[in-house]
Every structure is written in C-alpha cells, then in structure tokens.
Design an enzyme around this catalytic site. Structure first.
Site, PDB file in Angstrom:
ATOM      1  N   HIS A 147       0.867  -1.177   0.000  1.00  0.00           N
ATOM      2  CA  HIS A 147       0.000   0.000   0.000  1.00  0.00           C
ATOM      3  C   HIS A 147       0.908   1.233   0.000  1.00  0.00           C
ATOM      4  CE1 HIS A 147      -2.833   2.905   1.825  1.00  0.00           C
ATOM      5  NE2 HIS A 147      -3.820   2.058   1.576  1.00  0.00           N
ATOM      6  N   CYS A 151      -4.673   2.568  -3.736  1.00  0.00           N
ATOM      7  CA  CYS A 151      -3.449   3.025  -3.053  1.00  0.00           C
ATOM      8  C   CYS A 151      -2.309   2.032  -3.240  1.00  0.00           C
ATOM      9  CB  CYS A 151      -3.670   3.264  -1.569  1.00  0.00           C
ATOM     10  SG  CYS A 151      -4.869   4.527  -1.218  1.00  0.00           S
TER      11      CYS A 151
HETATM   12  C1  LIG Z   1      -5.808   0.830   4.725  1.00  0.00           C
HETATM   13  C2  LIG Z   1      -4.397   0.385   4.634  1.00  0.00           C
HETATM   14  C3  LIG Z   1      -3.341   1.208   5.063  1.00  0.00           C
HETATM   15  C4  LIG Z   1      -3.564   2.600   5.552  1.00  0.00           C
HETATM   16  O1  LIG Z   1      -4.378   2.635   6.674  1.00  0.00           O
HETATM   17  P1  LIG Z   1      -4.975   4.022   7.198  1.00  0.00           P
HETATM   18  O2  LIG Z   1      -5.987   3.603   8.183  1.00  0.00           O
HETATM   19  O3  LIG Z   1      -5.551   4.719   5.997  1.00  0.00           O
HETATM   20  O4  LIG Z   1      -3.846   4.780   7.790  1.00  0.00           O
HETATM   21  C5  LIG Z   1      -2.067   0.702   4.988  1.00  0.00           C
HETATM   22  N1  LIG Z   1      -1.818  -0.526   4.531  1.00  0.00           N
HETATM   23  C6  LIG Z   1      -2.799  -1.346   4.108  1.00  0.00           C
HETATM   24  C7  LIG Z   1      -2.460  -2.737   3.644  1.00  0.00           C
HETATM   25  C8  LIG Z   1      -4.114  -0.919   4.141  1.00  0.00           C
HETATM   26  O5  LIG Z   1      -5.092  -1.712   3.711  1.00  0.00           O
END
Ligand SMILES: *Cc1c(COP(=O)(O)O)cnc(C)c1O
Length: 406
Positions: free
Chosen positions: A124, A365
């Site tokens: 991500h 993302c």
């Molecule tokens: C959602 C997600 C994040 C980011 O999390 P936040 O709550 O937006 O800070 C990071 N890594 C993975 C694998 C995710 O699914």
C-alpha cells in the site's frame, strides 16, 4: 450453507446496514477500505463525551483520571489482543499510515547514504511513501520483492535482495488488493538471519485473523481501528521495547517529555515518548469496545465466515465470461479484485452502486502493484463478519448483469 455466525443477530448491531441506496438495500462490500461500526462502539463514544470527557495524563481531577484509565485499559487490551510483551510496546497513532510514518521517520535518523530497504511489489502507498520520504534526508535505496502470477511473493528473490547495506524490511501481512496472506513469520526469520528488523503492515490482517506479534517475531506491527469495527482516528504501532527505547521521538509536544527547559529537554518513558499532544482518547476508549466486540464473536469464526464468502464469490465470479480475478494465492483473506472484459473499473463501480452495491474501484493506493498487473485499476469486493451469502449472490448477479450491458 455457512452456519458459522449468527449473521441476522450480528447485522442488528450495525444500523447502517438497514440503509437503502437508490431504493435498493445496501450491500456493503467495501470493508477493506473501512468497516462499519457496531452500536456498542458508537455508544462507547457517546458515553465518553457525555460522562468522561477530560484530558488525559495531566489532571488530578476525577474525570481526567477516568479518561486516563480508559486509555490505559485500551492499551492493555491491545497488548493482550496482539500478544505484545508489555504496554510500553503499544503506541497509539492516528492509523496505520501514521504508525508507519512514525517508524520510518524515527528509524531513518540512523540510516546512512547507500543503506537499503526491502519492500514488496504489493505494498500500500502507506508502506512505500514514508520510506521514499527518507530519501530527502539520505540517499537510501528501495529494493522490491517481486511476485508470481498468483500474487505470491517470491521468497527466493527476497533472500537475494539482502546485502550488507540492508537496514530494514517493510512488508504487508495481507495485500489490500490481492488478499494474499504473506508468510510473514518466515519472512521475518529470513530478515533476522541477516540481522535486519522487519515492520509488518497489518492493516488488512488485524480485522480478519488472530495476530500474535511475538509468534511472528515482528519488530514493528501497524494497524488501524477503523478497519476493525472501531472508530476512525486511531491506530497502533507495536514495536519491540529494545528498539523503541533507542529510537528518537517522532513528534514533539506535550505528553512526550519528562522535563523541558530551553537548554535541554528529556523525553518521557515508553510508550509516551511517541505520543505527543492530546491523543484521540475518546476514540481510543471506543476501540477498546471494538476489540471486545470482536472477541465476543471470536476472530477464528469471523475468519472462517469471511473465507467462506470469499471462496464463494471467487467461484461464482469465475463463471462470468471475460472475468479476470487478480490474486489467486491458495492462502487469501477477505478481498476479491477483478475486471470483466474491457469494462472500466469505474463504470462497473458506478453501475453496481445503482444496484445498491458498494465496492471499491481504482488503484487501491497500490499503483506499483497495478503496474505489475498491467492495469490502471480494478474493482474490489471485500468481506466482513456482517456480510451474507445472499449478498454475495446478489453481488455476483449484479456483476453479470452489468457485464451483459457492455
Ligand atoms: C488501509 C491500509 C493502510 C492505511 O491505513 P490508514 O488507516 O488509511 O492509515 C495501509 N496498509 C494497508 C495494507 C491498508 O489496507
């Protein structure tokens, strides 16, 4: 038939699931982006505002003490939940993103030009950009673990990436796009053989499976409350005490100091050294309730239920002509990402919404992963404890209907 959970009873806990979209019952298949929140968690927030609103750690008065106790009770609950050795290893953050930024920023202080960090192709952006930002301070290099067609990381290639300059490994426990459950315990063992610490991004694992940071032997582990039926604005960075002790603070301010003068300031003990300013104590207290909620159902049963829905969705989707599912690892969790023929992911998402179905579309993302898959975006359906077989059935029928329209 899945008889693992009493879904009808569980759905009663989530008022939002009674909503309609475009006159159709909401089918919420976007829990990997954020999960819905049970009534008990919202009530915990309300109770905090109505009965215990006072700043933590500073006051001698009763309300402040109560608020402090609630935050520390939540910390102990998190410790137990992930099997950390001590509460000093549990740092509250705003979420996974802030947790990884904290770790990268503080660790980065000791990095030198030429140091290397190993990431994977399925990270991500939250586990890519914080490491890239370090490149403004030092000339460090990022090395990337590749994957095979099924969406599994290549462990042989991973081993080959280590060099004398490797300082850190940062990998997802579960891919938010492919659903692949990475063999993090094995990957940590390999890194430790080379004397390299590992940060595990557990944002997609913590909602779906039992997490034991000591069994994995992760040096750092990050996750978010809002993906685990908890409130927004809360996350956790677990870190091994001996590593956290030597790291410099991330942010400066109140709460994180022992003594301040203009000449010299000393920092508070763990975990407070890393918690500058007023924490989101209302939501931290409610996160405690969310963990209790998960425990009242049992994470193993949640996992089995979600696995059942995921397998069912995969099987049924695969019957649709032109279906391409991304991520076919034998060990998957919680999500199915796909494209049908030439249909743009955005069009699919829009038309599914007209049918009441909430899915995520786009790059999720994870643009480097999209590039590796040769696409710009995908449609992702993700499952949680409140989803039903009927919903999966409706969803697949809707995808088939949309596919026929093109
Ligand atoms: C959602 C997600 C994040 C980011 O999390 P936040 O709550 O937006 O800070 C990071 N890594 C993975 C694998 C995710 O699914």
């Amino acid at each position: 038939m899945s008889k693992i959970l009493d879904i009808e009873k569980i759905r009663e806990d989530f008022p939002i699931l009674k909503r309609t979209i475009e006159g159709k019952p909401l089918i919420y298949l976007d829990s990997a982006a954020t999960s819905q929140t049970p009534r008990c968690v919202v009530e915990a927030i309300e109770k905090m505002y109505f009965e215990t609103k006072a700043n933590v750690h500073r006051g001698v008065h009763t309300l402040s003490q109560e608020a402090t106790d609630k935050v520390e009770a939540a910390r102990e609950h998190v410790r137990r939940y992930i099997n950390a050795s001590s509460i000093e290893e549990v740092i509250f953050t705003r979420g996974t993103t802030e947790a990884i930024n904290l770790a990268a920023s503080s660790l980065g202080d000791s990095f030198c030009n030429g140091d290397e960090i190993i990431l994977s192709v399925m990270e991500h952006h939250a586990n890519i950009i914080p490491w890239q930002l370090l490149q403004r301070r030092r000339r460090i290099n990022l090395k990337v673990i590749p994957m095979n067609d099924r969406g599994e990381l290549l462990l042989d290639e991973y081993e080959k990436l280590f060099s004398d300059n490797t300082r850190m490994v940062a990998i997802a426990h579960v891919s938010n796009v492919l659903g692949t459950v990475n063999p993090v315990k094995e990957m940590v063992a390999i890194a430790h053989k080379h004397g390299v610490p590992v940060l595990v991004d557990g944002a997609q694992a913590a909602p779906h499976m039992k997490i034991d940071v000591r069994d994995i032997d992760a040096d750092f582990y990050a996750f978010s409350s809002h993906k685990m039926y908890g409130p927004t604005g809360v996350g956790v960075l677990y870190g091994k005490k001996k590593l956290l002790e030597v790291l410099p603070p991330y942010q400066g301010g109140g709460e994180m100091i022992k003594h301040v003068s203009f000449e010299k300031t000393t920092f508070a003990d763990l975990p407070f050294k890393f918690e500058a300013g007023t924490p989101d104590y209302v939501d931290i207290a409610a996160f405690d309730t969310a963990l209790s909620y998960i425990e009242s159902i049992d994470i193993r049963e949640i996992e089995a239920h979600e696995q059942y829905l995921c397998d069912m969705a995969t099987r049924l989707l695969n019957e649709i002509p032109g279906m391409r599912i991304f991520g076919n690892a034998p060990h998957k969790s919680g999500v199915v990402s796909f494209l049908v023929g030439d249909i743009h992911h955005y069009d699919m998402g829009l038309l599914l919404d007209k049918l009441g179905i909430a899915v995520r579309t786009g790059h999720h993302c994870a643009q480097p992963l999209m590039t590796a898959c040769g696409v710009e975006g995908m449609v992702r359906a993700s499952f949680a404890l409140y989803n039903t077989e009927e919903e999966v059935q409706h969803f697949v029928e809707a995808v088939a209907r949309v596919a026929k329209m093109f």
